[in-house]
Design a protein around this motif. Structure first.
Motif, short mmCIF file in Angstrom:
data_model
loop_
_atom_site.label_atom_id
_atom_site.label_comp_id
_atom_site.label_asym_id
_atom_site.label_seq_id
_atom_site.Cartn_x
_atom_site.Cartn_y
_atom_site.Cartn_z
N ASP A 158 36.46 39.10 3.71
CA ASP A 158 36.48 37.68 3.33
C ASP A 158 35.79 36.78 4.35
N SER A 159 35.58 37.27 5.58
CA SER A 159 34.94 36.45 6.60
C SER A 159 33.43 36.65 6.65
N GLY A 160 32.88 37.52 5.80
CA GLY A 160 31.44 37.71 5.74
C GLY A 160 30.82 38.15 7.05
N THR A 161 31.50 39.02 7.78
CA THR A 161 31.04 39.43 9.10
C THR A 161 29.66 40.05 9.08
N PHE A 217 33.37 26.67 0.77
CA PHE A 217 32.59 27.91 0.87
C PHE A 217 33.18 28.89 1.87
N ASP A 218 34.12 28.45 2.68
CA ASP A 218 34.75 29.32 3.67
C ASP A 218 35.77 30.22 2.97
N THR A 219 35.40 31.47 2.71
CA THR A 219 36.28 32.37 1.95
C THR A 219 37.30 33.07 2.85
N SER A 220 37.30 32.74 4.14
CA SER A 220 38.27 33.36 5.04
C SER A 220 39.52 32.50 5.21
N VAL A 221 39.53 31.30 4.63
CA VAL A 221 40.65 30.38 4.84
C VAL A 221 41.86 30.80 4.00
N MET A 241 33.80 42.23 15.67
CA MET A 241 33.34 42.49 14.30
C MET A 241 34.36 43.34 13.58
N LYS A 242 34.63 42.99 12.34
CA LYS A 242 35.59 43.75 11.56
C LYS A 242 35.01 45.10 11.17
N THR A 243 35.87 46.10 11.14
CA THR A 243 35.45 47.42 10.71
C THR A 243 35.47 47.49 9.20
N GLN A 244 34.33 47.89 8.62
CA GLN A 244 34.26 47.98 7.17
C GLN A 244 34.99 49.22 6.68
N ALA A 245 35.46 49.13 5.45
CA ALA A 245 36.15 50.25 4.85
C ALA A 245 35.20 51.41 4.64
N SER A 246 35.75 52.62 4.61
CA SER A 246 34.95 53.80 4.33
C SER A 246 34.32 53.69 2.96
N SER A 304 32.11 33.52 5.30
CA SER A 304 32.09 33.52 3.85
C SER A 304 31.37 34.76 3.33
N PHE A 305 31.89 35.35 2.26
CA PHE A 305 31.14 36.42 1.60
C PHE A 305 30.32 35.86 0.44
N ILE A 306 30.43 34.55 0.21
CA ILE A 306 29.64 33.88 -0.83
C ILE A 306 28.40 33.23 -0.22
N SER A 307 28.58 32.40 0.77
CA SER A 307 27.48 31.66 1.39
C SER A 307 26.90 32.46 2.54
N ASN A 308 25.58 32.66 2.53
CA ASN A 308 24.91 33.47 3.53
C ASN A 308 24.05 32.59 4.42
N GLY A 309 24.61 32.24 5.57
CA GLY A 309 23.88 31.43 6.54
C GLY A 309 24.53 31.60 7.90
N HIS A 310 24.17 30.73 8.83
CA HIS A 310 24.72 30.79 10.19
C HIS A 310 25.56 29.56 10.47
N GLN A 311 26.58 29.75 11.30
CA GLN A 311 27.42 28.61 11.67
C GLN A 311 26.61 27.59 12.47
N HIS A 312 25.76 28.08 13.33
CA HIS A 312 24.91 27.23 14.16
C HIS A 312 23.55 27.89 14.29
N LEU A 313 22.54 27.10 14.55
CA LEU A 313 21.19 27.62 14.76
C LEU A 313 20.66 27.01 16.06
N PRO A 314 21.05 27.59 17.20
CA PRO A 314 20.66 27.02 18.50
C PRO A 314 19.21 27.36 18.85
N VAL A 315 18.41 26.34 19.04
CA VAL A 315 16.99 26.54 19.37
C VAL A 315 16.59 25.63 20.52
#
Length: 417
Positions: free
Chosen positions: A16-19, A182-186, A1-6, A398-409
């Motif tokens: 940009d990766s919406g961690t 929608f991938d803002t990390s590219v 996980m990326k460390t957020q700025a102070s 993405s910091f725009i789209s809020n979802g999951h890459q996969h939803l394993p059930v």
């Protein structure tokens, strides 16, 4: 996980990766109702997090979404052609238009999503949902299924096919290209490639529907182009808006409805017992997990002094609206704003579909799809459960789209469990 700025650091660098968009939203909120942030590519903007400020900005006559008219950095060529977020500001559709242009570009879309037409889709949405659930029926007990790919992603696409008339052979292509947009990390090149591929598919869609018109939004927009109401670019970009932003919102709404109920069995028990409604599930999910976490961008057309906050937005300043932060504002939703509670009195006081002139015309359809599909899913598979803990679900990059890459059930437990 990326460390957020102070939190003390401004401009605050957006991940940009919406961690962890909610941790980031909380950090931004501590800095004030709107703060300076750095977007991918080094672009500085305001990020508004306070719901009341957001409402004022979204309805302010001197706040525009047209970069071509009101963003000096864009107009003067200071924004690189390979800026990874460029597609979000350079398109010509209702999402980016201002004033009379917005009214003109929104009109054909609004008519396509009028309440009467949306209600008429109930039978088709139910049938599509049943078909998707039937497709899952042969899944072996204990077997893990990606419910995002097999259900949450496919349902809005198939509904959109009814509305837009998208041929089946273009489905997978649109899925891949929209995911990349929608991938803002590219990097800039990958974003540019996604942009080119999206327009190739849009042109194919227009070519197909021009030869075989029907009772669909694409055909209506093509007629608008033929009559001179829409330019070719506006036609393509309007289709991009409906296929992209509209579809993504519903996918993420379905995704989070399922996750929230599985992660909170007490909440599922409330709706299963009839003590709460599925509509309450949908609204609380929209509040708790805004499907689009942030939307870029708006621009001040002149210096704007917001008296309530004391902030001044200078002419040409870009503004990002952080819907994820607004949905969990403790001033509105109390100290438990971060928790999922379907009986919450303020659940409908969210901004997940926007506010004012740019309120999402597809909101009634997204709500209807979720209110039909989610209960059908849980009734078909009452023992449905996540195959991993909620914390292990990976967010979209993405910091725009809020979802999951996969939803394993797991749909049904194995005989040995």
């Amino acid at each position: 996980m990326k460390t957020q700025a102070s939190p003390a650091r401004c401009p605050y660098p957006i991940d940009d990766s919406g961690t962890d968009i909610h941790a980031e939203a909380g950090a931004l909120r501590t800095l004030g109702p709107a703060v300076q942030v750095t977007l991918p590519g080094g672009v500085t903007a305001w990020a508004a997090t306070d719901p009341e400020l957001i409402r004022r900005l979204l309805t302010h006559p001197d706040v525009s979404k047209d970069a071509h008219q009101h963003w000096p950095s864009f107009i003067n060529g200071e924004i690189p052609t390979d800026w990874p977020l460029r597609v979000w500001v350079q398109v010509r559709n209702a999402l980016t238009a201002y004033g009379d242009e917005h009214t003109r570009l929104r009109r054909p879309l609004a008519s396509a999503f009028n309440p009467r037409r949306v209600r008429s889709l109930r039978t088709q949405i139910t049938a599509i949902t049943r078909e998707l659930l039937d497709d899952l029926a042969d899944t072996a007990p204990g077997h893990v299924v990606d419910l995002r790919a097999r259900f949450a992603w496919r349902l809005p696409l198939l509904v959109a096919n009814v509305i837009l008339g998208v041929p089946e052979n273009l489905h997978d292509g649109f899925r891949a290209s929209m995911d990349n947009l929608f991938d803002t990390s590219v990097n800039g090149q990958k974003a540019a490639d996604a942009y080119v591929e999206t327009y190739r598919l849009l042109n194919l869609l227009v070519e197909t529907r021009s030869k075989h018109p029907g009772d669909d939004v694409t055909s209506v927009l093509i007629d608008c182009h033929s009559s001179g109401t829409l330019s070719r670019q506006e036609l393509l970009d309007s289709l991009m808006l409906v296929i992209g932003a509209g579809h993504e919102t519903t996918v993420n709404l379905l995704d989070h409805c399922v996750v929230n109920l599985l992660a909170n069995p007490d909440q599922h028990a409330l709706v299963a017992s009839g003590q709460a409604t599925w509509e309450q599930v949908v609204e609380e999910t929209l509040r708790h997990q805004a499907p689009l976490a942030s939307i870029i961008m708006r621009f001040a057309t002149r210096d704007i002094r917001d008296e309530a906050t004391g902030l001044t937005f200078k002419q040409g300043d870009p503004i990002v609206i952080n819907y994820a932060a607004a949905g969990r504002d403790p001033k509105v939703h109390g100290s438990s704003a971060h928790t999922f509670s379907i009986t919450r009195a303020t659940a409908r006081e969210h901004l997940a579909f926007g506010h004012g002139p740019h309120f999402c015309p597809g909101a009634p359809l997204a709500r209807l799809e979720a209110a039909i599909a989610v209960p059908m899913l849980f009734r078909a598979y009452p023992n449905l459960h996540l195959s991993v803990t909620p914390e292990r679900l990976k967010p979209l990059p993405s910091f725009i789209s809020n979802g999951h890459q996969h939803l394993p059930v797991v749909l049904r437990p194995s005989a040995s469990s």
